[in-house]
Design an enzyme around this catalytic site. Structure first.
Site, PDB file in Angstrom:
ATOM      1  N   GLU A   1       1.231   6.958   6.914  1.00 26.46           N
ATOM      2  CA  GLU A   1       2.426   6.530   6.169  1.00 26.46           C
ATOM      3  C   GLU A   1       2.279   6.922   4.707  1.00 26.46           C
ATOM      4  O   GLU A   1       3.235   7.356   4.057  1.00 26.46           O
ATOM      5  CB  GLU A   1       2.602   5.012   6.264  1.00 26.46           C
ATOM      6  CG  GLU A   1       2.949   4.503   7.640  1.00 26.46           C
ATOM      7  CD  GLU A   1       3.161   2.991   7.645  1.00 26.46           C
ATOM      8  OE1 GLU A   1       3.807   2.470   6.732  1.00 26.46           O
ATOM      9  OE2 GLU A   1       2.667   2.336   8.578  1.00 26.46           O
TER      10      GLU A   1
ATOM     11  N   LEU B   1      18.874  -5.839   6.431  1.00 24.72           N
ATOM     12  CA  LEU B   1      19.925  -5.677   5.426  1.00 24.72           C
ATOM     13  C   LEU B   1      21.277  -5.553   6.125  1.00 24.72           C
ATOM     14  O   LEU B   1      21.382  -4.922   7.182  1.00 24.72           O
ATOM     15  CB  LEU B   1      19.645  -4.421   4.595  1.00 24.72           C
ATOM     16  CG  LEU B   1      18.370  -4.516   3.735  1.00 24.72           C
ATOM     17  CD1 LEU B   1      17.962  -3.151   3.210  1.00 24.72           C
ATOM     18  CD2 LEU B   1      18.542  -5.513   2.590  1.00 24.72           C
TER      19      LEU B   1
ATOM     20  N   HIS C   1       8.779   3.476   8.632  1.00 24.56           N
ATOM     21  CA  HIS C   1       8.598   2.600   9.791  1.00 24.56           C
ATOM     22  C   HIS C   1       7.371   3.075  10.575  1.00 24.56           C
ATOM     23  O   HIS C   1       7.221   4.275  10.827  1.00 24.56           O
ATOM     24  CB  HIS C   1       9.841   2.638  10.687  1.00 24.56           C
ATOM     25  CG  HIS C   1       9.744   1.697  11.839  1.00 24.56           C
ATOM     26  ND1 HIS C   1       9.927   0.334  11.706  1.00 24.56           N
ATOM     27  CD2 HIS C   1       9.436   1.917  13.145  1.00 24.56           C
ATOM     28  CE1 HIS C   1       9.738  -0.242  12.877  1.00 24.56           C
ATOM     29  NE2 HIS C   1       9.441   0.686  13.771  1.00 24.56           N
TER      30      HIS C   1
ATOM     31  N   SER D   1       0.828  -1.215   0.000  1.00 23.99           N
ATOM     32  CA  SER D   1       0.000   0.000   0.000  1.00 23.99           C
ATOM     33  C   SER D   1       0.863   1.267   0.000  1.00 23.99           C
ATOM     34  O   SER D   1       0.472   2.283  -0.579  1.00 23.99           O
ATOM     35  CB  SER D   1      -0.975  -0.001   1.178  1.00 23.99           C
ATOM     36  OG  SER D   1      -0.289   0.134   2.398  1.00 23.99           O
ATOM     37  N   ASN D   2       2.030   1.218   0.601  1.00 21.59           N
ATOM     38  CA  ASN D   2       2.914   2.386   0.517  1.00 21.59           C
ATOM     39  C   ASN D   2       3.412   2.592  -0.913  1.00 21.59           C
ATOM     40  O   ASN D   2       3.524   3.729  -1.381  1.00 21.59           O
ATOM     41  CB  ASN D   2       4.088   2.242   1.489  1.00 21.59           C
ATOM     42  CG  ASN D   2       3.710   2.672   2.894  1.00 21.59           C
ATOM     43  OD1 ASN D   2       3.478   3.855   3.145  1.00 21.59           O
ATOM     44  ND2 ASN D   2       3.609   1.721   3.811  1.00 21.59           N
TER      45      ASN D   2
ATOM     46  N   MET E   1      10.623  -6.355   4.414  1.00 22.77           N
ATOM     47  CA  MET E   1      10.720  -6.935   5.755  1.00 22.77           C
ATOM     48  C   MET E   1      11.946  -7.831   5.929  1.00 22.77           C
ATOM     49  O   MET E   1      11.868  -8.869   6.587  1.00 22.77           O
ATOM     50  CB  MET E   1       9.433  -7.711   6.077  1.00 22.77           C
ATOM     51  CG  MET E   1       8.164  -6.898   5.920  1.00 22.77           C
ATOM     52  SD  MET E   1       8.157  -5.379   6.882  1.00 22.77           S
ATOM     53  CE  MET E   1       7.697  -6.036   8.467  1.00 22.77           C
ATOM     54  N   ARG E   2      13.057  -7.467   5.334  1.00 22.00           N
ATOM     55  CA  ARG E   2      14.303  -8.211   5.555  1.00 22.00           C
ATOM     56  C   ARG E   2      15.325  -7.280   6.184  1.00 22.00           C
ATOM     57  O   ARG E   2      15.446  -6.116   5.775  1.00 22.00           O
ATOM     58  CB  ARG E   2      14.914  -8.706   4.241  1.00 22.00           C
ATOM     59  CG  ARG E   2      14.140  -9.733   3.505  1.00 22.00           C
ATOM     60  CD  ARG E   2      13.979 -11.045   4.205  1.00 22.00           C
ATOM     61  NE  ARG E   2      15.219 -11.803   4.409  1.00 22.00           N
ATOM     62  CZ  ARG E   2      15.304 -12.883   5.187  1.00 22.00           C
ATOM     63  NH1 ARG E   2      14.257 -13.294   5.865  1.00 22.00           N
ATOM     64  NH2 ARG E   2      16.439 -13.528   5.295  1.00 22.00           N
TER      65      ARG E   2
HETATM   66  C1  GRF Z   1       3.907  -0.642   6.771  1.00 25.21           C
HETATM   67  O1  GRF Z   1       3.257  -0.403   7.982  1.00 25.21           O
HETATM   68  C2  GRF Z   1       5.368  -0.311   6.867  1.00 25.21           C
HETATM   69  O2  GRF Z   1       5.631   0.802   7.655  1.00 25.21           O
HETATM   70  C3  GRF Z   1       5.873  -1.556   7.553  1.00 25.21           C
HETATM   71  O3  GRF Z   1       5.186  -2.604   6.935  1.00 25.21           O
HETATM   72  C4  GRF Z   1       3.938  -2.124   6.454  1.00 25.21           C
HETATM   73  C5  GRF Z   1       3.904  -2.396   4.983  1.00 25.21           C
HETATM   74  O4  GRF Z   1       2.664  -2.081   4.431  1.00 25.21           O
HETATM   75  N1  GRF Z   1       7.298  -1.628   7.475  1.00 25.21           N
HETATM   76  P1  GRF Z   1       2.475  -2.036   2.857  1.00 25.21           P
HETATM   77  O5  GRF Z   1       3.080  -3.307   2.284  1.00 25.21           O
HETATM   78  O6  GRF Z   1       3.156  -0.809   2.327  1.00 25.21           O
HETATM   79  O7  GRF Z   1       0.990  -1.997   2.652  1.00 25.21           O
END
Ligand code: GRF
Length: 222
Positions: A177, A96, A112, A16-17, A93-94
């Site tokens: 975000e 680095l 974050h 979604s970001n 989500m890894r």
């Molecule tokens: C977000 O809350 C981001 O801050 C965190 O994981 C989530 C990812 O959401 N690190 P998306 O995949 O962007 O929807």
């Protein structure tokens, strides 16, 4: 008109970001060109929208590599082939390694879901609730070898409400975000934002002593 900044986005899931970035580009609010979206998970739903838009999508499944270094070697070669001026971690989500992060020093941003330096790492929202916080939020920061520890650029705050669970709080934070990540990328693309050689954030030609705060829309002066 200046050429758009070439960007590579790394994701792991929903995306979604990434969608917020793509929306801002579509609205002509973000002078960047997404050259590729790379996911470390083959099933990441976030790959769908860029693929529909004709953006290169690539899966580099970390589970197929014998070590973090082996995974990152392929990741780095793949990213560098696109010659990005900026790498954006949008729900990647890894962890680095310092070597990888140092290679992109000053040109990686991460989002974050907490008011860093509070609650780096995982399970942010539950930890904020368990700590009895009345306020939470999100942070965009430059990435440095310390996980979620790089200098903060932009934050936004949301209230923690009495009946919140981690899911409700996550939704409230996520909405914010989607506002701050495109904004920070835009500052970088416009040359208003950089990391200097000493690790200090420079914003509009001056050191940024503390992150900029974006108010929730309802509180913005009209
Ligand atoms: C977000 O809350 C981001 O801050 C965190 O994981 C989530 C990812 O959401 N690190 P998306 O995949 O962007 O929807």
């Amino acid at each position: 008109m200046n050429k758009p900044l070439p960007v590579v986005v790394l994701i792991s899931g929903r995306g979604s970001n990434l969608e917020a970035i793509l929306d801002a580009i579509a609205d002509d609010e973000l002078p960047v060109e997404i050259r590729a979206v790379i996911s470390n998970r083959p099933d990441a739903a976030g790959l769908q929208r860029p693929a529909l838009l004709g953006i290169r999508t690539i899966v580099i499944d970390h589970a197929c590599y014998p070590s973090r270094h082996a995974f990152e070697a392929v990741l780095q070669t793949t990213i560098d082939a696109f010659e990005p001026g900026l790498l954006v971690l949008a729900g990647f989500m890894r962890i680095l390694t310092p070597e990888f992060v140092t290679h992109y020093n000053g040109r990686i941003l991460n989002i974050h879901p907490s008011l860093l330096p509070e609650f780096p790492g995982l399970n942010t929202h539950q930890r904020a609730l368990d700590a009895g916080k009345r306020e939470s939020g999100a942070t965009v920061h430059f990435v440095t070898p310390e996980m979620d520890g790089g200098p903060a650029i932009l934050q936004t705050r949301v209230p923690v409400l009495a009946n919140d669970d981690a899911g409700l709080l996550a939704c409230r934070v996520l909405e914010q975000e989607h506002r701050i990540l495109p904004m920070a990328i835009r500052w970088f693309a416009e040359g208003r934002l950089r990391l200097d050689d000493t690790g200090v954030v420079i914003f509009d030609n001056a050191p940024l002593k503390r992150p900029r705060i974006l108010l929730p829309e309802a509180q913005e002066p009209t």
